[in-house]
Design a protein around this motif. Structure first.
Motif, mmCIF file in Angstrom:
data_model
loop_
_atom_site.group_PDB
_atom_site.id
_atom_site.type_symbol
_atom_site.label_atom_id
_atom_site.label_comp_id
_atom_site.label_asym_id
_atom_site.label_seq_id
_atom_site.Cartn_x
_atom_site.Cartn_y
_atom_site.Cartn_z
ATOM 1 N N ILE A 10 0.924 -1.142 0.042
ATOM 2 C CA ILE A 10 -0.055 -0.083 -0.106
ATOM 3 C C ILE A 10 1.012 1.234 -0.044
ATOM 4 O O ILE A 10 0.762 2.331 -0.715
ATOM 5 N N LYS A 11 1.817 1.247 0.611
ATOM 6 C CA LYS A 11 2.797 2.236 0.803
ATOM 7 C C LYS A 11 3.437 2.787 -0.522
ATOM 8 O O LYS A 11 3.852 3.788 -1.049
ATOM 9 N N GLU A 12 3.912 1.729 -1.061
ATOM 10 C CA GLU A 12 4.494 1.583 -2.633
ATOM 11 C C GLU A 12 3.513 2.023 -3.563
ATOM 12 O O GLU A 12 3.992 2.645 -4.546
ATOM 13 N N ASN A 13 2.296 1.715 -3.579
ATOM 14 C CA ASN A 13 1.267 1.996 -4.456
ATOM 15 C C ASN A 13 0.074 3.048 -3.937
ATOM 16 O O ASN A 13 -1.134 3.040 -3.960
ATOM 17 N N PHE A 17 -4.087 3.487 -4.254
ATOM 18 C CA PHE A 17 -5.007 3.303 -3.154
ATOM 19 C C PHE A 17 -5.635 4.476 -2.526
ATOM 20 O O PHE A 17 -6.715 4.222 -2.052
ATOM 21 N N PHE A 18 -4.832 5.600 -2.425
ATOM 22 C CA PHE A 18 -5.445 6.823 -2.067
ATOM 23 C C PHE A 18 -6.623 7.189 -2.828
ATOM 24 O O PHE A 18 -7.506 7.791 -2.429
ATOM 25 N N THR A 19 -6.571 6.915 -4.254
ATOM 26 C CA THR A 19 -7.697 7.185 -5.008
ATOM 27 C C THR A 19 -8.996 6.283 -4.406
ATOM 28 O O THR A 19 -10.110 6.893 -4.263
ATOM 29 N N THR A 304 -7.276 -0.252 -10.270
ATOM 30 C CA THR A 304 -6.307 -0.424 -9.537
ATOM 31 C C THR A 304 -5.661 -1.733 -9.142
ATOM 32 O O THR A 304 -4.564 -2.353 -9.167
ATOM 33 N N MET A 305 -6.858 -2.865 -8.529
ATOM 34 C CA MET A 305 -6.566 -4.023 -8.124
ATOM 35 C C MET A 305 -5.723 -4.893 -9.223
ATOM 36 O O MET A 305 -5.066 -5.717 -8.966
ATOM 37 N N SER A 306 -6.486 -4.930 -10.275
ATOM 38 C CA SER A 306 -6.234 -5.798 -11.608
ATOM 39 C C SER A 306 -4.807 -5.527 -11.974
ATOM 40 O O SER A 306 -3.896 -6.257 -12.176
ATOM 41 N N ARG A 307 -4.611 -4.040 -12.057
ATOM 42 C CA ARG A 307 -3.197 -3.639 -12.300
ATOM 43 C C ARG A 307 -2.225 -4.135 -11.446
ATOM 44 O O ARG A 307 -1.037 -4.717 -11.498
ATOM 45 N N PHE A 308 -2.656 -3.980 -10.027
ATOM 46 C CA PHE A 308 -1.688 -4.222 -8.945
ATOM 47 C C PHE A 308 -1.324 -5.602 -8.749
ATOM 48 O O PHE A 308 -0.208 -6.168 -8.664
ATOM 49 N N VAL A 309 -2.303 -6.365 -9.042
ATOM 50 C CA VAL A 309 -2.154 -8.129 -9.089
ATOM 51 C C VAL A 309 -1.396 -8.394 -10.124
ATOM 52 O O VAL A 309 -0.642 -9.429 -9.808
ATOM 53 N N GLY A 699 -2.659 9.149 -14.322
ATOM 54 C CA GLY A 699 -1.244 9.450 -14.522
ATOM 55 C C GLY A 699 -0.164 8.637 -14.093
ATOM 56 O O GLY A 699 0.447 8.033 -14.705
ATOM 57 N N ILE A 700 -0.670 8.375 -12.475
ATOM 58 C CA ILE A 700 0.380 7.237 -12.033
ATOM 59 C C ILE A 700 0.109 5.865 -12.604
ATOM 60 O O ILE A 700 1.246 5.230 -12.716
ATOM 61 N N LEU A 701 -1.111 5.488 -12.788
ATOM 62 C CA LEU A 701 -1.173 4.103 -13.542
ATOM 63 C C LEU A 701 -0.437 4.021 -14.970
ATOM 64 O O LEU A 701 -0.050 3.048 -15.373
ATOM 65 N N ALA A 702 -0.824 5.126 -15.703
ATOM 66 C CA ALA A 702 -0.136 5.300 -16.953
ATOM 67 C C ALA A 702 1.242 5.313 -16.910
ATOM 68 O O ALA A 702 2.031 4.523 -17.633
ATOM 69 N N LEU A 703 2.036 5.747 -15.926
ATOM 70 C CA LEU A 703 3.468 5.837 -15.926
ATOM 71 C C LEU A 703 3.767 4.341 -15.332
ATOM 72 O O LEU A 703 4.705 3.867 -16.022
#
Length: 808
Positions: A10-13, A17-19, A304-309, A699-703
């Motif tokens: 959570i800290k790294e992403n 997660f804040f969204t 977020t979760m699908s990209r994260f996993v 933007g964060i996800l795209a990066l």
């Protein structure tokens, strides 16, 4: 071990997660905050009404004698009855700024001198002595006393029907039947300094006004047996109480030798009805905002979760290879959505009440004199919060279950991208002419559909809220122009005294003109045969009081409504009906309505010849010719004029009870608009936060997803400016699509709010200036560019070797 991993991930992403946290937090905060004040108004009013015994029925007649009251009290379901005299008058009060006396309109309520005590609508004492009919002096309404700095012991000079008398202030009070008061039905918000109400014993009534020293009580109130159930909760007890009220009404009308012209209940008493409608508005507001934020939160979770996993495929495979069962791993990844949403929900409930609910409650209490009003957090807030946490948890599970079902060996292998579009070198046709950045971004948008959809919906929601914020202000400003410039096309209105003589009336006509109207209280039968209380404005104003068509164009009533008139407007009994009244009662233009004047036995059956639109009063109108054609006498109660009466007070004109100016009505509405501005500022703040969070997350996800591609482009020689253009270009496209969708939805949401959130007696609609749309467009684009420029700086920090080796 897994707990530490969860916190580290959570800290790294944190951005992603804040969204999720922010959307759920805003949803719960909006829901609990708005409900805290609306439910607070509901339950505070119910408590006040019950504790101080608000009357159940209002009776109107010529004069209720003691014998009449005894007959009323003798009915089986009547617990008590009281009589009083209510009159419009004025009072001299000192202006705090220049110490000069001002004559202010006031409602004087003279209570039965024969009563030992007041048991119905008992006064809530704020300061001074308790009321007693054998005491002299006056008890002043709390808000008026506060606004005018009236203290116990002050002497006030009152004027009523041309008579003058002075009273000592014995107490400052609140009353359950005067929670909300206005000087005129056309006023929505009344400045407390411009209108007040008082209670005093009938013994204080000016003796010179009386005929043979006989007190006259044309008003009575009735307390029905039992406690009125909570009107905000549908229940069998509420239905039974409503049936009891109907039974008592019928019995009252059937009483011999008692002249009762009309009986009304709480539902049409302005104080009760306005507070009830205002408190119920919160249900619509909270529902709209909660659905919007939860929907965006759900999309954020899916993306977020699908990209994260997917990023953690190797870690998931490693956990499985180490012996962790599927169930354990699944619960671990579900915990990301669960804990983030749970913390957000708890904070939303805790913060929503004081941060959002209390300011709104304070704003409402500037209109409603409600002692001991408080916020109220009901169980539904916890149920909604728990439901949202469950929904987010379920969405989290479904967004990751496909990967978690794979075996350890499959999961340890890198996922092969699913590319359905075959790329041909150079392309052909239009695609061959497109710049590289355009082709690259189009491909990426179609490959990352869920992220793109989330970005579009988030920007759409932000744009929608900005349009709503400024659209509310524009629409209310349009209402001011519609009501006070177009419909009420006069400068001053003189409300006539009840007993003004014909001779004096002619003198008033000579002085101020003969543009007049008469308000007639009526009962009519709706499409189901139920008797409904309403009124008819008999309009003989020579165009000073106009009728409006659907598009707010106004006309003299004698000219009818072009395109919405069916018949002769001057035919005997020809009715004009507001469009909303027609819709609510399932009437149509040309239908016949059965109605009667209150207090009369004869029913008329007359035709609806025209439909008009009124923003704040759903009723009937009629020309004077049509009214007199029924054989009724036209007795005007209002004179309209454009003369300058600014130097006159209510007591200066004999035969006139009150003088109202259009400018003063506008000023009172502007005060309300200033109060609403706090809500608009809040909406703008939420819109900006929402826009920033969504665009930042986009933007964060795209990066994070395209770091490998950007590293490759950097190796191929692409400079920072070119990479920043590619990155910003996609954000711009998605933002523009969100704006295009959000602008019309902003109008629809604003229109929906005016149609369903405000009281049934209003007929508002959205009327949004082009400036609101421009502000929404520019504001959203500004947030996008600032966020994109800030995030694009990360492209300079790309470690080409590390990024390229990460995919090996």
């Amino acid at each position: 071990m897994l707990r530490k991993k969860l916190l580290r991930d959570i800290k790294e992403n944190l951005g992603q997660f804040f969204t999720i946290f922010s959307m759920i937090f805003l949803a719960i905060m909006a829901f609990s905050g708005i409900n805290a004040f609306s439910d607070g108004l509901k339950y505070s009013s119910v408590e006040f009404y019950e504790k101080n015994n608000l009357q159940d029925l209002w009776l109107y007649g010529e004069n209720f004698s003691e014998e009449d009251l005894d007959k009323i009290k003798a009915l089986d379901n009547v617990a008590d009855a009281e009589r009083y005299l209510s009159m419009q008058g004025s009072v001299d009060v000192e202006n705090k700024e220049n110490s000069e006396l001002e004559n202010i309109q006031v409602e004087l309520n003279f209570l039965d001198a024969e009563d030992d005590e007041k048991n119905i609508s008992t006064m809530y004492l704020r300061d001074g002595e308790e009321y007693s009919p054998d005491k002299d002096g006056v008890w002043v309404g709390y808000y008026f006393a506060k606004a005018r700095d009236i203290q116990v012991g002050d002497k006030l000079t009152f004027y009523v029907e041309g008579y003058k008398f002075t009273e000592v202030v014995r107490g400052i009070v609140s009353s359950p039947d005067h929670v909300y008061t206005v000087s005129d039905p056309t006023v929505i918000f009344q400045d407390a300094a411009d209108f007040g109400w008082v209670y005093l014993s009938m013994r204080e009534f000016p003796k010179e006004y009386l005929y043979d020293d006989i007190f006259v009580y044309p008003n009575a109130i009735v307390d029905v047996t039992g406690v009125a159930p909570n009107p905000y909760i549908n229940s069998n007890e509420l239905d039974e109480f409503e049936n009891k009220l109907k039974s008592v009404k019928n019995e009252l009308y059937e009483l011999d030798d008692i002249s009762i012209s009309a009986i009304t209940g709480r539902d049409v008493w302005p104080s009760y009805e306005t507070l009830k409608a205002e408190s119920e508005e919160g249900d619509t507001y909270s529902g709209m905002f909660t659905v919007l934020f939860v929907f965006i939160a759900g999309l954020s979770v899916v993306t977020t979760m699908s990209r994260f996993v997917k990023k953690q495929r190797v870690q998931i495979g490693t956990l499985k290879a180490l012996g962790f069962r599927n169930r354990k791993v699944t619960m671990h990844y579900i915990a990301y959505g669960f804990w983030v949403s749970l913390i957000a929900a708890i904070l939303g409930i805790v913060i929503g009440g004081p941060v959002l609910g209390q300011p709104f409650l304070n704003m409402e209490l500037s209109m409603f004199d409600l002692p001991d009003a408080h916020r109220c957090i009901l169980s539904k807030n916890y149920i909604v919060a728990a439901s949202i946490v469950i929904v987010i948890t379920i969405i989290t599970y479904y967004s990751i279950k496909s990967i978690l079902k794979e075996s350890a060996a499959q999961t340890l292998r890198l996922e092969v991208p699913h590319i359905k579009i075959k790329a041909k070198e150079g392309g052909k046709g239009l695609s061959a002419k497109l710049p590289f950045s355009v082709k690259w971004n189009l491909r990426d948008i179609f490959r990352s559909k869920s992220r793109s959809i989330m970005a579009i919906v988030g920007v759409m929601g932000s744009t929608l809220l900005i349009v709503m914020a400024f659209g509310m202000q524009d629409s209310l400003q349009h209402y001011l122009e519609w009501e006070f410039d177009k419909i009420q096309a006069y400068n001053y209105k003189l409300n006539l005294s009840e007993n003004v003589s014909d001779e004096r009336l002619d003198e008033l006509f000579d002085a101020y003109g003969d543009a007049t109207s008469q308000t007639v209280a009526i009962e009519y039968k709706d499409s189901e045969g139920n008797i409904v209380t309403s009124s008819i404005t008999v309009n003989d104003s020579d165009g000073y009081l106009r009728v409006s068509d659907h598009d707010t164009n106004t006309y003299d009533i004698n000219d009818g409504i072009p395109g919405n008139t069916d018949g002769d407007v001057n035919e005997a009994g020809a009715l004009f009906a507001t469009e909303k009244l027609l819709k609510d009662n399932e009437f149509s233009l040309g239908d016949t309505v059965k109605w009667r004047i209150m207090g009369e036995d004869d029913w008329y059956e007359t035709k609806i010849v025209a439909a008009y639109r009124d923003p704040q009063s759903q009723q009937f109108s009629m020309t004077r010719v049509a009214f007199e054609g029924l054989g009724e006498d036209y007795v005007c109660d209002t004179i309209y004029t454009n003369d300058d009466l600014s130097v006159l007070t209510d007591s200066d004109i004999d035969g006139v009870s009150t003088i109202s100016s259009i400018e003063s009505l506008k000023e009172q509405m502007n005060v309300m608009l200033e109060m609403i501005s706090s809500m608009i500022v809040l909406l703008i703040a939420i819109s900006a936060i929402l826009g920033f969070i969504i665009i930042y997350n986009m933007g964060i996800l795209a990066l994070s997803e395209k770091m490998y591609q950007f590293a490759t482009l950097k190796v191929l020689g692409f400079k920072f400016n070119k990479l920043a253009l590619i990155y910003t270009q996609q954000n711009l496209w998605l933002t523009l699509v969100g704006i295009i969708l959000g602008l019309p939805l902003g109008y629809e949401f604003t229109d929906c709010m005016f149609k369903y959130a405000i009281g049934d007696n209003y007929d508002f609609f959205a009327n949004i200036d082009i400036s609101a749309y421009l502000i929404a467009i520019i504001g959203t684009l500004l947030i996008m560019f600032v966020t994109s420029i800030a995030l694009s700086r990360n492209l300079k920090k790309i470690d080409m070797v590390a990024s390229l080796k990460a995919n090996e």
